[in-house]
Write a protein that holds these residues in place. Structure first.
Motif, PDB file in Angstrom:
ATOM      1  N   GLY A  42      19.614  -6.669 -24.983  1.00  0.00           N
ATOM      2  CA  GLY A  42      20.079  -8.090 -24.912  1.00  0.00           C
ATOM      3  C   GLY A  42      21.225  -8.134 -23.756  1.00  0.00           C
ATOM      4  N   GLY A  44      20.789  -8.434 -20.681  1.00  0.00           N
ATOM      5  CA  GLY A  44      20.319  -9.477 -19.673  1.00  0.00           C
ATOM      6  C   GLY A  44      19.391  -8.831 -18.657  1.00  0.00           C
ATOM      7  N   LYS A  45      18.950  -7.537 -18.594  1.00  0.00           N
ATOM      8  CA  LYS A  45      18.054  -6.832 -17.811  1.00  0.00           C
ATOM      9  C   LYS A  45      16.679  -7.405 -17.465  1.00  0.00           C
ATOM     10  CE  LYS A  45      18.188  -2.879 -20.419  1.00  0.00           C
ATOM     11  NZ  LYS A  45      18.679  -3.541 -21.730  1.00  0.00           N
ATOM     12  N   SER A  46      16.033  -7.726 -18.616  1.00  0.00           N
ATOM     13  CA  SER A  46      14.857  -8.212 -18.558  1.00  0.00           C
ATOM     14  C   SER A  46      15.102  -9.858 -17.883  1.00  0.00           C
ATOM     15  CB  SER A  46      13.909  -8.431 -19.790  1.00  0.00           C
ATOM     16  OG  SER A  46      13.580  -7.202 -20.291  1.00  0.00           O
ATOM     17  N   THR A  47      15.843 -10.416 -18.248  1.00  0.00           N
ATOM     18  CA  THR A  47      15.991 -11.734 -17.617  1.00  0.00           C
ATOM     19  C   THR A  47      16.324 -11.799 -16.379  1.00  0.00           C
ATOM     20  OG1 THR A  47      17.059 -12.337 -19.992  1.00  0.00           O
ATOM     21  CG2 THR A  47      17.295 -13.916 -17.957  1.00  0.00           C
TER      22      THR A  47
HETATM   23  N1  LIG Z   1      12.803 -16.236 -24.418  1.00  0.00           N
HETATM   24  C1  LIG Z   1      13.927 -16.118 -24.938  1.00  0.00           C
HETATM   25  N2  LIG Z   1      14.570 -17.194 -25.263  1.00  0.00           N
HETATM   26  C2  LIG Z   1      15.823 -17.365 -25.602  1.00  0.00           C
HETATM   27  N3  LIG Z   1      16.569 -16.202 -25.656  1.00  0.00           N
HETATM   28  C3  LIG Z   1      16.134 -15.403 -25.019  1.00  0.00           C
HETATM   29  C4  LIG Z   1      14.647 -15.178 -24.699  1.00  0.00           C
HETATM   30  N4  LIG Z   1      14.552 -13.777 -23.994  1.00  0.00           N
HETATM   31  C5  LIG Z   1      15.940 -13.372 -24.042  1.00  0.00           C
HETATM   32  N5  LIG Z   1      16.910 -14.101 -24.760  1.00  0.00           N
HETATM   33  C6  LIG Z   1      18.211 -13.718 -25.041  1.00  0.00           C
HETATM   34  O1  LIG Z   1      18.896 -13.439 -23.641  1.00  0.00           O
HETATM   35  C7  LIG Z   1      19.602 -12.349 -23.801  1.00  0.00           C
HETATM   36  C8  LIG Z   1      19.279 -11.122 -22.825  1.00  0.00           C
HETATM   37  O2  LIG Z   1      18.217 -10.849 -23.202  1.00  0.00           O
HETATM   38  P1  LIG Z   1      17.099  -9.849 -22.083  1.00  0.00           P
HETATM   39  O3  LIG Z   1      17.300 -10.255 -20.783  1.00  0.00           O
HETATM   40  O4  LIG Z   1      15.850  -9.593 -22.853  1.00  0.00           O
HETATM   41  O5  LIG Z   1      17.906  -8.377 -22.492  1.00  0.00           O
HETATM   42  P2  LIG Z   1      17.571  -6.717 -22.325  1.00  0.00           P
HETATM   43  O6  LIG Z   1      16.382  -6.802 -21.327  1.00  0.00           O
HETATM   44  O7  LIG Z   1      18.940  -6.422 -21.366  1.00  0.00           O
HETATM   45  O8  LIG Z   1      17.633  -6.166 -23.486  1.00  0.00           O
HETATM   46  C9  LIG Z   1      19.812 -11.877 -25.307  1.00  0.00           C
HETATM   47  O9  LIG Z   1      20.747 -12.280 -25.911  1.00  0.00           O
HETATM   48  C10 LIG Z   1      18.400 -12.368 -25.795  1.00  0.00           C
HETATM   49  O10 LIG Z   1      18.351 -12.764 -27.082  1.00  0.00           O
END
Ligand SMILES: Nc1ncnc2c1ncn2[C@@H]1O[C@H](COP(=O)(O)OP(=O)(O)O)[C@@H](O)[C@H]1O
Ligand SMILES: [Mg+2]
Length: 235
Positions: A42, A44-47
């Motif tokens: 959570g 934000g790495k994937s984001t």
């Molecule tokens: N498709 C989405 N819709 C809403 N919130 C999202 C979505 N994808 C990720 N998030 C939220 O954005 C934040 C960062 O997520 P993400 O980038 O997946 O983190 P990580 O890859 O570091 O685990 C988290 O709080 C997650 O719940």
């Protein structure tokens, strides 16, 4: 001391609807560099990776390739610019064979040293599976196809999102061996990796993220493990 294309983000914000997931991220990677991105679930790495390849909307000037704004582009446009993502969870086309997955990617990418045939030479086990539906493969084999699918687009920047997640130790080794070959040949890699020790030992620089912010960054070789884990958990 710029060595060619440089990819960076400048004060990058990203939102999912009303929810802000990234807060003013400044990130950079040069050609040939391996940079790891660490942080808890959570963070934000994937984001951040998705924002770079255009699958999460961002303001155009906040993603720059050689100083040129490329944010807000479609993923296919980023492929033609040499930026490719191996997404979290692999996302292979289930109805297509291994070969079809690779050929489709190659068609959307750039010409270069990586072709499906080259991939089969590097991974003879994959060649034997080329006519199988991608989803009939083991997790490790699927991950090789997912990495291969990005490779055959011949990117300058390969973005890898948790490519070792859920794989057996042997499968992890095979994926990292392939990555080693890629890195030796000069491809730049952004590595998102849950395993902090592996992340640090596989990269030259690292960024540690927490709740949508970069809270620590530095040189991997001299990273203080205790300090990195404190940043990781937000202690
Ligand atoms: N498709 C989405 N819709 C809403 N919130 C999202 C979505 N994808 C990720 N998030 C939220 O954005 C934040 C960062 O997520 P993400 O980038 O997946 O983190 P990580 O890859 O570091 O685990 C988290 O709080 C997650 O719940
Ligand atoms: Mg993730």
């Amino acid at each position: 001391m710029s060595r060619g294309p440089m990819l960076r983000t400048e004060h990058l914000n990203a939102n999912y609807g009303m929810f802000q997931a990234l807060f003013g991220i400044n990130f950079s990677i040069e050609r040939g560099e391996v940079v790891s991105l660490i942080g808890a679930n959570g963070a934000g790495k994937s984001t951040l990776l998705r924002a770079i390849v255009g699958s999460v909307p961002v303001a155009a000037p906040s993603v720059l390739l050689d100083g040129e704004p490329v944010g807000g582009s479609a993923e296919i446009d980023q492929l033609s610019r040499g930026i490719a993502l191996v997404p979290e969870g692999r996302r292979l086309f289930p109805s297509l064979t291994v070969e079809e997955n690779l050929l489709l990617a190659a068609k959307n990418g750039r010409r270069g040293p990586w072709t499906p045939d080259r991939l089969y030479r590097e991974l003879p086990a994959l060649q034997k599976l080329r006519s199988r539906p991608a989803t009939a493969l083991s997790g490790g084999q699927q991950q090789l196809v997912a990495v291969g699918r990005a490779l055959v687009t011949n990117p300058d920047f390969l973005l890898c999102d948790e490519i070792s997640l859920g794989l057996s130790p042997v499968a992890v080794e095979t994926v990292y061996e392939l990555l080693g070959t890629v890195i030796e040949e000069g491809m730049a890699v952004i590595l998102v990796e849950q395993n902090v020790r592996r992340a640090l030992s596989s990269s030259s620089r690292y960024y540690c993220m927490l709740k949508g912010n970069v809270v620590l960054e530095g040189i991997s070789k001299t990273a203080d493990y205790a300090r990195v884990s404190a940043a990781y958990f937000g202690d």
